[in-house]
Enzyme design. Structure first.
Site, PDB file in Angstrom:
ATOM      1  N   CYS A   1      -3.737  72.127  19.083  1.00 51.24           N
ATOM      2  CA  CYS A   1      -3.304  71.706  20.287  1.00 51.24           C
ATOM      3  C   CYS A   1      -4.179  72.352  21.314  1.00 51.24           C
ATOM      4  O   CYS A   1      -4.316  73.432  21.504  1.00 51.24           O
ATOM      5  CB  CYS A   1      -1.864  72.023  20.400  1.00 51.24           C
ATOM      6  SG  CYS A   1      -1.655  70.726  21.592  1.00 51.24           S
TER       7      CYS A   1
ATOM      8  N   ASP B   1      -3.170  72.838  24.168  1.00 51.66           N
ATOM      9  CA  ASP B   1      -1.918  74.032  24.892  1.00 51.66           C
ATOM     10  C   ASP B   1      -3.239  75.493  24.574  1.00 51.66           C
ATOM     11  O   ASP B   1      -3.522  75.683  23.773  1.00 51.66           O
ATOM     12  CB  ASP B   1      -0.908  73.958  23.830  1.00 51.66           C
ATOM     13  CG  ASP B   1       0.108  74.694  25.375  1.00 51.66           C
ATOM     14  OD1 ASP B   1      -0.418  76.144  25.471  1.00 51.66           O
ATOM     15  OD2 ASP B   1       1.723  74.470  25.390  1.00 51.66           O
TER      16      ASP B   1
ATOM     17  N   HIS C   1       2.316  74.163  16.910  1.00 51.88           N
ATOM     18  CA  HIS C   1       3.006  75.101  16.895  1.00 51.88           C
ATOM     19  C   HIS C   1       4.122  74.822  17.515  1.00 51.88           C
ATOM     20  O   HIS C   1       4.251  73.803  17.939  1.00 51.88           O
ATOM     21  CB  HIS C   1       1.841  75.757  18.563  1.00 51.88           C
ATOM     22  CG  HIS C   1       1.830  74.797  20.098  1.00 51.88           C
ATOM     23  ND1 HIS C   1       2.981  75.305  20.662  1.00 51.88           N
ATOM     24  CD2 HIS C   1       1.536  73.823  20.140  1.00 51.88           C
ATOM     25  CE1 HIS C   1       3.041  74.271  22.025  1.00 51.88           C
ATOM     26  NE2 HIS C   1       1.610  73.188  21.368  1.00 51.88           N
TER      27      HIS C   1
ATOM     28  N   CYS D   1       5.632  72.391  21.897  1.00 49.15           N
ATOM     29  CA  CYS D   1       4.616  71.745  22.512  1.00 49.15           C
ATOM     30  C   CYS D   1       5.176  70.707  22.897  1.00 49.15           C
ATOM     31  O   CYS D   1       6.073  70.069  23.196  1.00 49.15           O
ATOM     32  CB  CYS D   1       4.265  71.154  20.438  1.00 49.15           C
ATOM     33  SG  CYS D   1       2.947  70.215  21.597  1.00 49.15           S
TER      34      CYS D   1
END
Length: 555
Positions: A216, A218, A284, A295
């Protein structure tokens, strides 16, 4: 000619040669006589994450060594681990690597963390007679670079532009750690390094000719490769996307390039060798605050994050099998990462890449179950757990690969506990800047960068919008600007590639200014434009910035 296996969407494929998975399935069926089936039940409490066993199968789980006698059951939670943290170092932990990675993380993040205290001191000096000299001397000492003279010189006529100075410090801090990354290889994972060569040989031994990972975007997953999985960064293809929702068409194109190179150059191995292209998605979740720190792209819904990543993997395989005949296929893997502890959970795939979303191995559970063993015993137990947790027979190479990933993650679990004495203190977002474009090979630290890989802002708007939303909370709420580093890597051997990369930077920069015009006009979003030759071990080159001095027009 046979008809390929039905795809997940239910459509039959055109007749082709049998795929590798079909041949393996036929061989397995010929070797194993049919057995009468029994009703299945779900055995709770096993490290296998809910392995399905028959009603008559009351033996110990496959991961328990038969020669160790009775063992203590490890509690298992199907949604997340509830194990208490321990401070006992695991026998598989690489203490030397942990120390080296800790030093690098503290060095890089420490520079960013000193920006605000430094600027607070600079702000207090702006009315001193020798302000310029004091400000530059202080910044050089604390951060290792100078502040922009054209901004400092205006302090006597109007308040110092602290937003611009903050963005400048972020961009310069990025430049310094980028320079060091490419010049000194502090993570010891560059092309040609001993760890990279060893891991590339390991992959081939496992029957994998290319490892392609999509975490991701992130920032809490930016360290997935070099830290959480302990993989040399040059030995893996990494592209981050919001929610790990990678672009299927682009990934198919990269698969084509990989297979073309195997046919033409025999790199990394000849196409006649039965190895696999392994595509991995890393989603995640948060073990401590699952409702709020999961997420963002999936609304902190763990199940949705996992299922969406799994579906994108299936779409990729279907695209390859629909487009290419003669046994074209890829292997798939789904991994979850707990952003509070860095423990991974792996969904072991069967030989045909089938995975179950509610069936996984938790690295923290295995860490707890094996911490009193020797290193060899722990590795054996992990390997048995991997095989036991799959929904069907596994490829031996995949067992070896996943065993190593989990063993590597054991070091990271201890790393987090030793460094913080508990889970990460920054449970949520704490990124320092947004990275936009194609590149950023140098970013391998948690919560340093939010990635938005894109060619155009129009196509990549969902990823970029998530990043801007995150930084509205991190920076704008504190009256600080959003620093955006735009990067386009290019291939220096291609004529005109550098010029096109620079043009791409300016094109994306203009699109960002138009999309987030209100922030830009208020000085709450600044950009730094960079390019880099991907085939050279050279740092990124700055080719523009919103902080550059305004050129005076000639009359």
């Amino acid at each position: 000619m046979v008809r390929s296996m039905p795809l997940r969407g239910g459509r039959p494929q055109a007749p082709t040669a049998p795929t590798r998975r079909q041949l393996q399935s036929l061989a397995s069926a010929a070797e194993s006589p049919a057995q009468p089936s029994e009703p299945a039940k779900l055995v709770q409490g096993a490290i296998g994450g809910g392995r399905v066993r028959s009603a008559g199968d009351q033996r110990q789980p496959g991961w328990v060594r038969r020669d160790k006698g009775a063992t203590t059951s490890v509690p298992f939670n199907l949604s997340r681990s509830s194990l208490p943290l321990t401070h006992r170092q695991h026998p598989l932990t690489d203490a030397a690597a942990n120390a080296r990675l800790r030093d690098y993380e503290q060095e890089v993040k420490g520079r960013f963390d000193r920006i605000v205290p430094l600027l607070q001191r600079v702000s207090a000096l702006q009315h001193e007679p020798d302000f310029l000299d004091q400000a530059q001397r202080l910044t050089r000492t604390e951060l290792g670079f100078d502040l922009p003279q054209h901004i400092l010189e205006k302090a006597w006529v109007r308040p110092l532009d602290m937003r611009a100075l903050f963005a400048w410090c972020v961009f310069e801090s990025h430049r310094l750690f980028s320079d060091r990354f490419f010049q000194d290889d502090p993570l010891n994972g560059a092309v040609g390094s001993a760890p990279a060569r060893e891991f590339e040989h390991f992959l081939l031994d496992c029957g994998i000719h290319l490892l392609d990972i999509t975490p991701c975007a992130d920032g809490r997953l930016a360290h997935t490769v070099a830290y959480a999985l302990r993989i040399p960064f040059s030995a893996v293809r990494r592209r981050s996307h919001a929610g790990a929702m990678f672009d299927v068409e682009n990934t198919v194109n990269r698969w084509v390039k990989t297979e073309h190179r195997r046919h033409r150059e025999g790199m990394p191995n000849p196409s006649t060798e039965p190895t696999r292209y392994l595509k991995v998605v890393t989603y995640h979740f948060s073990s401590l605050d699952p409702q709020h720190q999961g997420c963002a792209a999936h609304g902190s819904n763990d199940e949705l994050a996992a299922s969406a990543g799994h579906q994108r993997l299936l779409d990729f395989r279907e695209a390859v099998e629909n487009s290419f005949c003669c046994g074209a296929s890829v292997d798939l893997l789904l991994i979850g990462l707990d952003t509070d502890t860095d423990a991974i959970r792996v969904h072991p795939p069967s030989r045909d890449s089938e995975m179950e979303l509610d069936q996984w191995l938790c690295a923290r559970e295995l860490h707890a179950a094996t911490e009193s063993m020797t290193a060899d015993q722990a590795m054996a137990q992990i390997a048995e757990a991997v095989e036991s947790a799959a929904p069907g027979a596994m490829d031996p190479g995949m067992v070896t690969f996943l065993t190593r990933l989990i063993a590597n993650n054991v070091s990271q679990i201890d790393y987090v506990q030793e460094l913080h004495g508990a889970p990460y203190p920054d449970a949520g977002h704490a990124e320092r800047f947004i990275g936009v474009g194609i590149g950023f090979k140098e970013v391998h630290l948690r919560n340093l960068t939010y990635f938005s890989h894109l060619d155009t802002v129009e196509v990549g708007a969902p990823d970029l919008d998530v990043g801007v939303k995150i930084f509205r909370g991190l920076n704008v709420s504190k009256d600080l600007p959003i620093p955006v580093v735009i990067r386009f890597d290019y291939t220096g051997s291609v004529p005109g590639a550098r010029e096109r990369a620079i043009a791409d930077c300016h094109r994306v920069n203009q699109a960002i200014a138009e999309r987030y015009g209100e922030l830009v006009n208020q000085g709450l979003l600044h950009t730094c434009l960079t390019v880099r030759d991907r085939n050279q071990t050279v740092p990124a080159e700055v080719v523009g910035s919103t902080l550059a001095p305004q050129l005076q027009e000639a009359h």
